[in-house]
Design a protein around this motif. Sequence first.
Motif, PDB file in Angstrom:
ATOM      1  N   LYS A 266      34.857  28.408  40.952  1.00 13.17           N
ATOM      2  CA  LYS A 266      34.285  28.540  39.605  1.00 13.17           C
ATOM      3  C   LYS A 266      35.173  29.393  38.713  1.00 13.17           C
ATOM      4  CE  LYS A 266      29.535  27.659  41.025  1.00 13.17           C
ATOM      5  NZ  LYS A 266      28.159  28.168  41.187  1.00 13.17           N
ATOM      6  N   ALA A 267      35.846  30.362  39.300  1.00 11.86           N
ATOM      7  CA  ALA A 267      36.787  31.171  38.517  1.00 11.86           C
ATOM      8  C   ALA A 267      37.946  30.310  38.028  1.00 11.86           C
ATOM      9  CB  ALA A 267      37.298  32.336  39.360  1.00 11.86           C
ATOM     10  N   GLU A 268      38.462  29.468  38.908  1.00  6.04           N
ATOM     11  CA  GLU A 268      39.569  28.593  38.507  1.00  6.04           C
ATOM     12  C   GLU A 268      39.143  27.655  37.389  1.00  6.04           C
ATOM     13  OE1 GLU A 268      42.625  27.918  42.095  1.00  6.04           O
ATOM     14  OE2 GLU A 268      40.624  27.113  42.514  1.00  6.04           O
ATOM     15  N   ALA A 269      37.880  27.223  37.406  1.00  9.69           N
ATOM     16  CA  ALA A 269      37.378  26.355  36.339  1.00  9.69           C
ATOM     17  C   ALA A 269      37.364  27.067  34.992  1.00  9.69           C
ATOM     18  CB  ALA A 269      35.974  25.861  36.685  1.00  9.69           C
ATOM     19  N   LEU A 270      37.300  28.413  35.018  1.00 13.49           N
ATOM     20  CA  LEU A 270      37.352  29.206  33.783  1.00 13.49           C
ATOM     21  C   LEU A 270      38.781  29.523  33.360  1.00 13.49           C
ATOM     22  CD1 LEU A 270      34.522  31.801  34.567  1.00 13.49           C
ATOM     23  CD2 LEU A 270      34.434  30.005  32.815  1.00 13.49           C
ATOM     24  N   GLY A 271      39.752  29.049  34.143  1.00 12.92           N
ATOM     25  CA  GLY A 271      41.152  29.312  33.821  1.00 12.92           C
ATOM     26  C   GLY A 271      41.661  30.618  34.393  1.00 12.92           C
ATOM     27  N   ILE A 272      40.990  31.145  35.423  1.00 13.03           N
ATOM     28  CA  ILE A 272      41.387  32.401  36.053  1.00 13.03           C
ATOM     29  C   ILE A 272      42.165  32.085  37.325  1.00 13.03           C
ATOM     30  CG2 ILE A 272      40.577  34.564  37.077  1.00 13.03           C
ATOM     31  CD1 ILE A 272      37.985  34.192  35.431  1.00 13.03           C
ATOM     32  N   ASP A 273      43.339  32.685  37.468  1.00 20.13           N
ATOM     33  CA  ASP A 273      44.131  32.521  38.673  1.00 20.13           C
ATOM     34  C   ASP A 273      43.313  32.921  39.899  1.00 20.13           C
ATOM     35  OD1 ASP A 273      47.029  32.454  39.967  1.00 20.13           O
ATOM     36  OD2 ASP A 273      46.070  34.309  40.651  1.00 20.13           O
ATOM     37  N   ARG A 274      43.462  32.176  40.992  1.00 19.39           N
ATOM     38  CA  ARG A 274      42.632  32.397  42.173  1.00 19.39           C
ATOM     39  C   ARG A 274      42.823  33.803  42.759  1.00 19.39           C
ATOM     40  NH1 ARG A 274      39.932  28.459  44.861  1.00 19.39           N
ATOM     41  NH2 ARG A 274      39.204  28.882  46.991  1.00 19.39           N
ATOM     42  N   ASN A 275      44.052  34.286  42.816  1.00 21.47           N
ATOM     43  CA  ASN A 275      44.296  35.632  43.324  1.00 21.47           C
ATOM     44  C   ASN A 275      43.751  36.697  42.389  1.00 21.47           C
ATOM     45  OD1 ASN A 275      45.482  34.957  45.768  1.00 21.47           O
ATOM     46  ND2 ASN A 275      47.556  34.941  44.922  1.00 21.47           N
ATOM     47  N   ASP A 276      43.831  36.440  41.097  1.00 23.03           N
ATOM     48  CA  ASP A 276      43.243  37.345  40.104  1.00 23.03           C
ATOM     49  C   ASP A 276      41.727  37.442  40.334  1.00 23.03           C
ATOM     50  OD1 ASP A 276      42.616  38.864  37.868  1.00 23.03           O
ATOM     51  OD2 ASP A 276      43.341  37.406  36.405  1.00 23.03           O
ATOM     52  N   ALA A 277      41.091  36.282  40.503  1.00 24.06           N
ATOM     53  CA  ALA A 277      39.640  36.259  40.733  1.00 24.06           C
ATOM     54  C   ALA A 277      39.286  36.967  42.031  1.00 24.06           C
ATOM     55  CB  ALA A 277      39.138  34.814  40.757  1.00 24.06           C
ATOM     56  N   ALA A 278      40.068  36.739  43.081  1.00 27.44           N
ATOM     57  CA  ALA A 278      39.782  37.360  44.376  1.00 27.44           C
ATOM     58  C   ALA A 278      39.887  38.873  44.296  1.00 27.44           C
ATOM     59  CB  ALA A 278      40.732  36.822  45.438  1.00 27.44           C
ATOM     60  N   ASN A 279      40.887  39.385  43.583  1.00 28.29           N
ATOM     61  CA  ASN A 279      41.030  40.831  43.439  1.00 28.29           C
ATOM     62  C   ASN A 279      39.929  41.428  42.580  1.00 28.29           C
ATOM     63  OD1 ASN A 279      43.559  42.194  44.680  1.00 28.29           O
ATOM     64  ND2 ASN A 279      44.280  40.174  44.008  1.00 28.29           N
ATOM     65  N   ASN A 280      39.493  40.703  41.570  1.00 28.09           N
ATOM     66  CA  ASN A 280      38.367  41.189  40.777  1.00 28.09           C
ATOM     67  C   ASN A 280      37.079  41.181  41.597  1.00 28.09           C
ATOM     68  OD1 ASN A 280      38.628  41.762  37.628  1.00 28.09           O
ATOM     69  ND2 ASN A 280      40.235  40.304  38.217  1.00 28.09           N
ATOM     70  N   LEU A 281      36.888  40.131  42.389  1.00 29.84           N
ATOM     71  CA  LEU A 281      35.704  40.071  43.237  1.00 29.84           C
ATOM     72  C   LEU A 281      35.720  41.215  44.255  1.00 29.84           C
ATOM     73  CD1 LEU A 281      33.263  38.225  43.375  1.00 29.84           C
ATOM     74  CD2 LEU A 281      34.461  36.843  45.073  1.00 29.84           C
ATOM     75  N   LEU A 282      36.882  41.488  44.813  1.00 27.12           N
ATOM     76  CA  LEU A 282      37.018  42.612  45.746  1.00 27.12           C
ATOM     77  C   LEU A 282      36.648  43.920  45.061  1.00 27.12           C
ATOM     78  CD1 LEU A 282      39.978  43.102  48.226  1.00 27.12           C
ATOM     79  CD2 LEU A 282      39.071  45.018  46.942  1.00 27.12           C
ATOM     80  N   PHE A 283      37.105  44.094  43.817  1.00 26.82           N
ATOM     81  CA  PHE A 283      36.818  45.328  43.093  1.00 26.82           C
ATOM     82  C   PHE A 283      35.340  45.415  42.729  1.00 26.82           C
ATOM     83  CE2 PHE A 283      37.011  48.608  39.906  1.00 26.82           C
ATOM     84  CZ  PHE A 283      38.076  49.404  40.299  1.00 26.82           C
ATOM     85  N   PHE A 284      34.766  44.326  42.221  1.00 31.23           N
ATOM     86  CA  PHE A 284      33.338  44.331  41.866  1.00 31.23           C
ATOM     87  C   PHE A 284      32.488  44.762  43.054  1.00 31.23           C
ATOM     88  CE2 PHE A 284      34.126  40.352  39.001  1.00 31.23           C
ATOM     89  CZ  PHE A 284      34.790  41.135  38.071  1.00 31.23           C
ATOM     90  N   LEU A 285      32.763  44.136  44.207  1.00 32.74           N
ATOM     91  CA  LEU A 285      31.912  44.341  45.372  1.00 32.74           C
ATOM     92  C   LEU A 285      32.209  45.651  46.086  1.00 32.74           C
ATOM     93  CD1 LEU A 285      31.943  40.716  46.835  1.00 32.74           C
ATOM     94  CD2 LEU A 285      30.088  41.814  45.561  1.00 32.74           C
ATOM     95  N   SER A 286      33.484  45.992  46.268  1.00 31.33           N
ATOM     96  CA  SER A 286      33.856  47.132  47.098  1.00 31.33           C
ATOM     97  C   SER A 286      33.893  48.453  46.342  1.00 31.33           C
ATOM     98  CB  SER A 286      35.223  46.887  47.750  1.00 31.33           C
ATOM     99  OG  SER A 286      35.189  45.765  48.586  1.00 31.33           O
ATOM    100  N   PHE A 287      34.307  48.414  45.089  1.00 32.70           N
ATOM    101  CA  PHE A 287      34.416  49.649  44.302  1.00 32.70           C
ATOM    102  C   PHE A 287      33.164  49.855  43.457  1.00 32.70           C
ATOM    103  CE2 PHE A 287      35.668  52.840  41.429  1.00 32.70           C
ATOM    104  CZ  PHE A 287      36.904  53.373  41.765  1.00 32.70           C
ATOM    105  N   ASN A 288      32.885  48.920  42.568  1.00 32.42           N
ATOM    106  CA  ASN A 288      31.751  49.081  41.651  1.00 32.42           C
ATOM    107  C   ASN A 288      30.410  49.104  42.374  1.00 32.42           C
ATOM    108  OD1 ASN A 288      33.679  47.107  39.535  1.00 32.42           O
ATOM    109  ND2 ASN A 288      33.049  49.130  38.915  1.00 32.42           N
ATOM    110  N   ALA A 289      30.070  47.997  43.029  1.00 32.44           N
ATOM    111  CA  ALA A 289      28.722  47.863  43.593  1.00 32.44           C
ATOM    112  C   ALA A 289      28.546  48.688  44.866  1.00 32.44           C
ATOM    113  CB  ALA A 289      28.424  46.388  43.860  1.00 32.44           C
ATOM    114  N   PHE A 290      29.386  48.450  45.863  1.00 35.50           N
ATOM    115  CA  PHE A 290      29.253  49.186  47.119  1.00 35.50           C
ATOM    116  C   PHE A 290      29.423  50.684  46.890  1.00 35.50           C
ATOM    117  CE2 PHE A 290      31.604  51.149  50.684  1.00 35.50           C
ATOM    118  CZ  PHE A 290      30.613  51.104  51.646  1.00 35.50           C
ATOM    119  N   GLY A 291      30.461  51.065  46.143  1.00 33.41           N
ATOM    120  CA  GLY A 291      30.677  52.484  45.875  1.00 33.41           C
ATOM    121  C   GLY A 291      29.518  53.114  45.135  1.00 33.41           C
TER     122      GLY A 291
END
Length: 490
Positions: A266-291
């Motif tokens: 779904k990120a790629e459908a928005l024009g977001i590079d897959r690695n960019d999306a994966a790193n943002n997802l990692l940050f959302f979940l591991s830093f923002n939410a989990f932290g």
Amino acid sequence: MATSTKAATGDSDDRLPLKKIPGTYGAPFFGAVKDRLDYFWFQGVDTFFKSRMDEYKSTVYRVNMPPGPPGFPDPRVIVLLDQKSFPVLFDTSLVEKKDVFLGTYRPSLSFTGGYRVLPYLDPSEERHTKLKTFCFNILKDNGPRLFSEFSNAIGDSFIVWETALEEGGTASFSTECAQFAFNFLFRGVVHRDPVAPGEASLGTKGGEHASLWTAPQLAPVASLGLPHAIEELTVHSFPLPFILVKSQYDPIFKFITTYATDALGKAEALGIDRNDAANNLLFFLSFNAFGGFNIFFPAVVREIAGVGPDLMRELVSEVKDVLAATGENKISLQSLGKMSLVTSVVYECFRINPPVPFQYGRAKKDFILESHDASFEIKKGEMLFGYQPFVTNDPKVFADPGTFNPKRFLGPEGEKLISSVFWSNGRETDSPTLQNKQCAGKDLVVTISRLFVAELFNRYESFELAPKPAGPAGPTSQVTFTSLIKNAKT
């Protein structure tokens, strides 16, 4: 000519007297080092701010914020400590939010695969719009799943705590909190249990990996518990390199790229590079939410325990009465919405213990800022900083602000105070949009926090904690159950 923050609302005629911003940055280099030593060691965080507020007789003043020299950018800020001045940090027409997520410095991009992730982007940047849209879509698609996965994950933790108490007399809330927080988030968004066997399984190490990956990014503005001299000569003077935690980052990144195929597609459908999306997802979940949950849930447990058995009985009664009235066997979003005391307790916890205590913004232009008592001229390029625990303890807004009052937000008058709760880079009554920097998951965080309290008292009628460890660790210090009394019908 400087514009006025009041002029934007049409109230510039009754502006308060214009005063010079008090405070000093001291001598170059040495003034910043002195302030850093005061902040971490000689005074501590709260005394650092309060002593200067008392000295200058102002909730707006100049000071240096850590980390500062020699290895970090300009530490000079203008501090905002009251409810009237602080909200300017939410106004993206007046302040820029580019690269200010952690303050006056930004960790190496190596921590996030070479990408500037969403929290470091200003709404004016095109990637901000795409990535926040991605974040909104993730929350919309997975909200119900996150709700149910939380109930499942904390149910597993109940068994762990009860078994530990039976076998050893105590149970670590903090250790298990990290486990259920990490598991429910990744189950809910990645659609894969981190513990399940597989080529990219994290086993029971997911929360540990996330915490260790986060630590070097926060180290310059926090205390790691090392001897003072060592911290000052190392993590408070120079940024730590990513290589130290690459072995923690890699497994989480592999887990996301292996299993989060739906989200990344779904990120790629928005024009977001897959690695960019994966790193943002990692940050959302591991830093923002989990932290955030790892900081906030222990604080909630401590605050409730501090009030004592009467509050616990009232919470049990409310949860049981609502479930009986709705005819539900388990807590749903509908029944949770009827638990007003649970909600008030959670808002009071956010007021007393905002999980993100700091907010920053750089002035986009000259303007006039107002506190309760005076007006101040802000110059383009100056860094503004707000310490939320003082702002949400503003005595001009909250009666007896230093006391945890679980019923503060009940009734019509209490509900009016909700707009003065700040923790999400916005007012609690505001909504995150593509044009602002308010946390995209604000509403989900509040819902899950209410669910945490409701689930706790749906199962237990009371609990007791071991005394808080001595020292400055605060709400993130170890929280340990010494008893958990189950409800009679549980």
